[in-house]
Design a protein around this motif. Structure first.
Motif, PDB file in Angstrom:
ATOM      1  N   TYR A   5      40.113  41.753   1.544  1.00  0.00           N
ATOM      2  CA  TYR A   5      39.055  40.650   1.056  1.00  0.00           C
ATOM      3  C   TYR A   5      37.943  41.850   0.526  1.00  0.00           C
ATOM      4  CZ  TYR A   5      40.540  36.745   3.627  1.00  0.00           C
ATOM      5  OH  TYR A   5      41.606  36.246   4.463  1.00  0.00           O
ATOM      6  N   GLU A  16      45.025  38.537  -7.839  1.00  0.00           N
ATOM      7  CA  GLU A  16      45.278  37.670  -7.238  1.00  0.00           C
ATOM      8  C   GLU A  16      46.883  37.691  -7.514  1.00  0.00           C
ATOM      9  OE1 GLU A  16      44.019  35.473  -5.424  1.00  0.00           O
ATOM     10  OE2 GLU A  16      42.342  35.999  -6.660  1.00  0.00           O
ATOM     11  N   GLY A  19      50.044  36.206  -4.960  1.00  0.00           N
ATOM     12  CA  GLY A  19      50.120  35.025  -4.998  1.00  0.00           C
ATOM     13  C   GLY A  19      50.100  34.151  -6.530  1.00  0.00           C
ATOM     14  N   LYS A  23      48.949  30.454  -7.057  1.00  0.00           N
ATOM     15  CA  LYS A  23      47.053  30.430  -8.298  1.00  0.00           C
ATOM     16  C   LYS A  23      47.066  29.746  -9.506  1.00  0.00           C
ATOM     17  CE  LYS A  23      44.297  31.974  -6.067  1.00  0.00           C
ATOM     18  NZ  LYS A  23      44.729  31.998  -4.534  1.00  0.00           N
ATOM     19  N   ARG A 344      37.919  35.163  -0.131  1.00  0.00           N
ATOM     20  CA  ARG A 344      37.738  34.679   0.644  1.00  0.00           C
ATOM     21  C   ARG A 344      37.672  32.514   0.888  1.00  0.00           C
ATOM     22  NH1 ARG A 344      38.117  34.046   6.591  1.00  0.00           N
ATOM     23  NH2 ARG A 344      37.093  32.844   7.546  1.00  0.00           N
ATOM     24  N   ARG A 346      38.504  31.207  -2.436  1.00  0.00           N
ATOM     25  CA  ARG A 346      39.359  30.924  -3.140  1.00  0.00           C
ATOM     26  C   ARG A 346      41.108  30.865  -2.428  1.00  0.00           C
ATOM     27  NH1 ARG A 346      39.878  36.242  -6.972  1.00  0.00           N
ATOM     28  NH2 ARG A 346      38.167  36.127  -8.231  1.00  0.00           N
ATOM     29  N   GLU A 347      41.088  31.593  -0.963  1.00  0.00           N
ATOM     30  CA  GLU A 347      41.747  31.517  -0.790  1.00  0.00           C
ATOM     31  C   GLU A 347      41.926  29.686  -0.407  1.00  0.00           C
ATOM     32  OE1 GLU A 347      44.142  32.684   3.708  1.00  0.00           O
ATOM     33  OE2 GLU A 347      44.050  34.097   1.517  1.00  0.00           O
ATOM     34  N   ARG A 348      40.581  29.319   0.114  1.00  0.00           N
ATOM     35  CA  ARG A 348      40.481  28.486   1.277  1.00  0.00           C
ATOM     36  C   ARG A 348      40.108  27.245   0.527  1.00  0.00           C
ATOM     37  NH1 ARG A 348      35.481  27.782   4.832  1.00  0.00           N
ATOM     38  NH2 ARG A 348      36.989  25.840   5.269  1.00  0.00           N
ATOM     39  N   GLU A 350      42.137  27.060  -2.889  1.00  0.00           N
ATOM     40  CA  GLU A 350      43.352  26.872  -3.071  1.00  0.00           C
ATOM     41  C   GLU A 350      44.414  26.007  -1.891  1.00  0.00           C
ATOM     42  OE1 GLU A 350      46.993  29.871  -3.113  1.00  0.00           O
ATOM     43  OE2 GLU A 350      45.536  30.501  -3.462  1.00  0.00           O
ATOM     44  N   PRO A 358      46.229  29.114   4.395  1.00  0.00           N
ATOM     45  CA  PRO A 358      45.620  29.550   4.254  1.00  0.00           C
ATOM     46  C   PRO A 358      46.299  31.650   4.808  1.00  0.00           C
ATOM     47  CG  PRO A 358      43.954  28.310   5.372  1.00  0.00           C
ATOM     48  CD  PRO A 358      45.345  27.969   5.617  1.00  0.00           C
ATOM     49  N   ARG A 359      46.062  32.981   3.838  1.00  0.00           N
ATOM     50  CA  ARG A 359      47.174  33.598   3.666  1.00  0.00           C
ATOM     51  C   ARG A 359      46.224  34.250   4.962  1.00  0.00           C
ATOM     52  NH1 ARG A 359      47.548  33.415  -1.431  1.00  0.00           N
ATOM     53  NH2 ARG A 359      46.051  34.814  -1.644  1.00  0.00           N
TER      54      ARG A 359
END
Length: 360
Positions: A5, A16, A19, A23, A344, A346-348, A350, A358-359
């Motif tokens: 992170y 990114e 992913g 995205k 973090r 962004r991931e949530r 997404e 989440p990853r």
């Protein structure tokens, strides 16, 4: 928190790469507020610049907020969002209070998942009826697939209207540390506090704080940054007040790092960039008791009740040893990194947009 992170602001697209397939299924739509610099603001949620309808690149994108050109700009953002949406599964509108006029029903007709990030509270969305365009935006809420809110208080309110469609995902901040938290620097004299920003600031409360501190702690300097100083009346001329113009990044960081506290007297807020930036630098942040933004603080210890309470907290902070200040700075930086780092968030976002895990 995982080191994954800790990314650089300057190259969000390269971070990114792993992913990109996921995205590319989200179209981001919004703009950057005039009072945000390149390091702050919700536009940092954008994970793929080529999948972003950026209002700053359109006609009127640099015009003042409230001008006719800027209102046209907001409408252009909305129209271009619809035109660009075809290849994407989901569309994230992160300032729908300003930009969402027509897109929500049209995107739903196109089979897209429409996700709003809500920054304003229930008074804007449910109580006010002072604008034809606001009524249109309120009507459009029924076509929104999902809502991201920034606080638990918002989640309770919007869940009552849209059950099962609302998730709290907090605002983000850049949390990489290029140097130790500021309290480890011996040359900093802990003899100032810093107040930042204009939006939703309680100027009457601030004027009272200036009066109390001027009487009780006349040697304490109060740095005011990015405010409409005329709103303070005569308080802005107090002997202990320094009114700063708009600062560059280096000067802005220094006026934060050199303070005992960032103090935020607020009338309302769902989140606050200055709060998160201060915590990321290891600087304690004190807020008055308003719902929402207080959730971002590590604990109730950082909420003050009035001027006398603020005096007591400043006195206690002055008495702390360097070691105690170092420990607190590390704790604050760790808190914001664990909960509010942009990767973090962004991931949530997404995962919520695309129904994936989440990853991490």
């Amino acid at each position: 928190m995982s080191a994954s992170y800790e990314v650089a602001r300057a190259a969000p697209a390269s971070s990114e790469a792993g992913g990109s397939a996921r995205k590319s299924r989200i179209l981001y739509s919004g703009f950057r507020w005039d009072h945000h610099d390149e390091h702050s603001g919700y536009h940092h949620v954008v994970g793929a610049p080529d999948a972003y309808v950026d209002g700053g690149r359109l006609f009127g994108g640099t015009s003042p907020i409230g001008s006719r050109a800027r209102r046209i700009n907001f409408l252009l953002i909305d129209c271009l969002t619809v035109l660009r949406a075809l290849p994407y599964k989901a569309v994230l509108l992160f300032y729908p209070e300003q930009t969402s006029y027509l897109s929500a029903p049209l995107l739903r007709l196109m089979g897209k998942r429409v996700v709003y990030v809500l920054h304003l509270g229930e008074d804007y969305w449910f109580d006010r009826a002072d604008s034809f365009f606001l009524k249109i935006k309120r009507f459009n809420l029924r076509f929104v697939s999902r809502f991201v809110v920034l606080t638990e208080q918002q989640q309770r309110v919007f869940d009552a209207h849209f059950p099962g469609r609302v998730l709290r995902i907090p605002h983000g901040a850049w949390c990489e540390q290029k140097e130790s938290p500021r309290s480890t620097r011996d040359e900093i004299a802990p003899n100032s506090i810093t107040v930042i920003g204009d939006t939703y600031r309680d100027y009457a409360l601030l004027a009272e704080l200036i009066r109390v501190l001027g009487q009780r702690m006349p040697d304490l300097r109060i740095n005011l940054v990015g405010m409409k100083y005329e709103k303070l009346g005569e308080a802005r001329h107090s002997h202990n007040v320094v009114c700063h113009p708009r600062l560059g990044k280096t000067e802005y960081d220094e006026v934060i790092r050199s303070a005992l506290f960032i103090v935020l007297p607020l009338s309302f807020a769902t989140a606050n960039n200055a709060l998160l930036e201060g915590l990321a630098m290891g600087v304690p942040v004190l807020c008055n008791r308003v719902h929402g933004v207080g959730e971002y603080l590590p604990s109730e210890r950082y909420i003050f009740e009035d001027g006398e309470d603020l005096v007591r907290r400043i006195e206690a902070q002055r008495m702390k040893s360097l070691k105690d200040r170092e420990d607190e700075a590390e704790e604050l930086a760790r808190h914001v990194t664990e909960h509010y780092s942009w990767p973090r968030v962004r991931e949530r976002i997404e995962a919520f947009c695309l129904d994936v895990e989440p990853r991490s």
